[in-house]
Design an enzyme around this catalytic site. Structure first.
Site, PDB file in Angstrom:
ATOM      1  N   ASP A   3      64.747 -23.375  22.655  1.00 20.65           N
ATOM      2  CA  ASP A   3      63.470 -22.688  22.848  1.00 20.65           C
ATOM      3  C   ASP A   3      63.417 -21.905  24.150  1.00 20.65           C
ATOM      4  O   ASP A   3      63.569 -22.464  25.238  1.00 20.65           O
ATOM      5  CB  ASP A   3      62.315 -23.702  22.823  1.00 20.65           C
ATOM      6  CG  ASP A   3      61.955 -24.104  21.405  1.00 20.65           C
ATOM      7  OD1 ASP A   3      61.542 -23.216  20.651  1.00 20.65           O
ATOM      8  OD2 ASP A   3      62.093 -25.288  21.059  1.00 20.65           O
ATOM      9  N   ASP A  60      66.510 -22.721  30.254  1.00 22.27           N
ATOM     10  CA  ASP A  60      65.465 -21.886  30.850  1.00 22.27           C
ATOM     11  C   ASP A  60      64.326 -22.654  31.489  1.00 22.27           C
ATOM     12  O   ASP A  60      63.627 -22.121  32.348  1.00 22.27           O
ATOM     13  CB  ASP A  60      64.870 -20.934  29.802  1.00 22.27           C
ATOM     14  CG  ASP A  60      63.903 -21.646  28.863  1.00 22.27           C
ATOM     15  OD1 ASP A  60      64.310 -22.649  28.218  1.00 22.27           O
ATOM     16  OD2 ASP A  60      62.739 -21.238  28.787  1.00 22.27           O
ATOM     17  N   ASP A  65      70.280 -24.859  25.270  1.00 27.63           N
ATOM     18  CA  ASP A  65      68.886 -25.072  24.894  1.00 27.63           C
ATOM     19  C   ASP A  65      68.522 -24.065  23.798  1.00 27.63           C
ATOM     20  O   ASP A  65      69.151 -23.003  23.663  1.00 27.63           O
ATOM     21  CB  ASP A  65      68.019 -24.853  26.138  1.00 27.63           C
ATOM     22  CG  ASP A  65      66.537 -24.838  25.833  1.00 27.63           C
ATOM     23  OD1 ASP A  65      66.035 -25.815  25.265  1.00 27.63           O
ATOM     24  OD2 ASP A  65      65.872 -23.818  26.161  1.00 27.63           O
TER      25      ASP A  65
END
Length: 261
Positions: A28, A192, A26
């Site tokens: 961001d 996250d 990922d």
């Protein structure tokens, strides 16, 4: 009966068929220290409280990530922010994880591809990555993300990779083709938040970033669903674990049992 595979509106880079290891991550809040879309929503859109309520609604299954994310971005457009102005704000305010450049360099030297798998918009990711790493280095990293549509009136909207999916971008579809290979690589995945839920259970070794702001949504999801994962604070910590697995010093089972980088 399983759900139909959502059709992609955007192309995929080739699968790495001859690698022993592949890193997918990922963008961001994982490679970056702050989620760029959250930053825009909190500061340019309808604000943190409403954005956070939407995140929790996704985590609890009351709405889809796609619909919540679209509303976030629409609030930015409604406040008069052009896409170029948003990009300029991100270039000024979003930083990379301090350990990522060394992590990426080690992976390149070790013949391990690094692929960004993001629910953000590719033009923003390209701009931020090039700004930090330089265009040549940034061009070596594949980016699988959503895109953006710029309209004649100057307004913009997200172009989802998988508009029929509740995720908008079903990240599992960047992982599953590797599982079908005759000799599949070991897959590390880093994430996250709620946009990573579709990928979480398909990684061989899942790293979940610990967030100082308490928005540890992927960790909460994995704990609830019984998905083994490794908590890490930065890519310098993660690199030590990846190196141990790649060298054969530790097995997948051993690092997952530890649960922390």
């Amino acid at each position: 009966m399983s759900d139909p595979v959502p059709e992609s509106t955007l192309p995929y880079p080739p699968v790495y068929k001859d690698k022993r290891f592949v890193v997918l991550s990922d963008w961001d809040g994982t490679i970056t220290t702050q989620d760029s879309n959250d930053y825009m929503t909190d500061n340019l859109g309808y604000g943190k409280d409403k954005r956070r309520a939407g995140n929790l609604s996704v985590l609890e299954g009351r709405t889809t990530f796609r619909d919540s994310f679209r509303e976030m971005l629409e609030s930015i457009v409604a406040n008069g922010w052009s896409f170029d102005a948003c990009k300029a704000e991100l270039l000024k305010n979003i930083k990379l994880d301090a350990g990522f450049q060394d992590f990426n360099a080690w992976c390149r030297a070790s013949d391990i591809p690094v692929v960004i798998v993001s629910s953000g918009m590719a033009p923003n990711i390209h701009a931020m990555l090039s700004n930090v790493l330089g265009g040549d280095m940034a061009s070596t990293i594949d980016i699988i993300a959503n895109d953006v549509d710029i309209h004649p009136d100057g307004k913009w909207s997200i172009k989802f990779r998988h508009p029929s999916s509740g995720f908008g971008h079903d990240k599992s579809l960047a992982i599953l083709p590797y599982k079908d290979l005759e000799s599949p690589p070991l897959l590390f995945f880093f994430g996250d938040g709620v946009s990573d839920m579709s990928a979480a259970r398909h990684a061989d070794i899942l790293f979940v970033k610990q967030k100082d702001d308490g928005e540890n949504d992927l960790a909460a999801y994995c704990t609830r669903e019984g998905i083994k994962h490794i908590i890490f604070r930065d890519f310098a910590q993660a690199l030590e674990v990846v190196q141990a697995v790649v060298s054969g010093e530790k097995t997948k089972e051993e690092v997952l049992a530890a649960g922390k980088a």
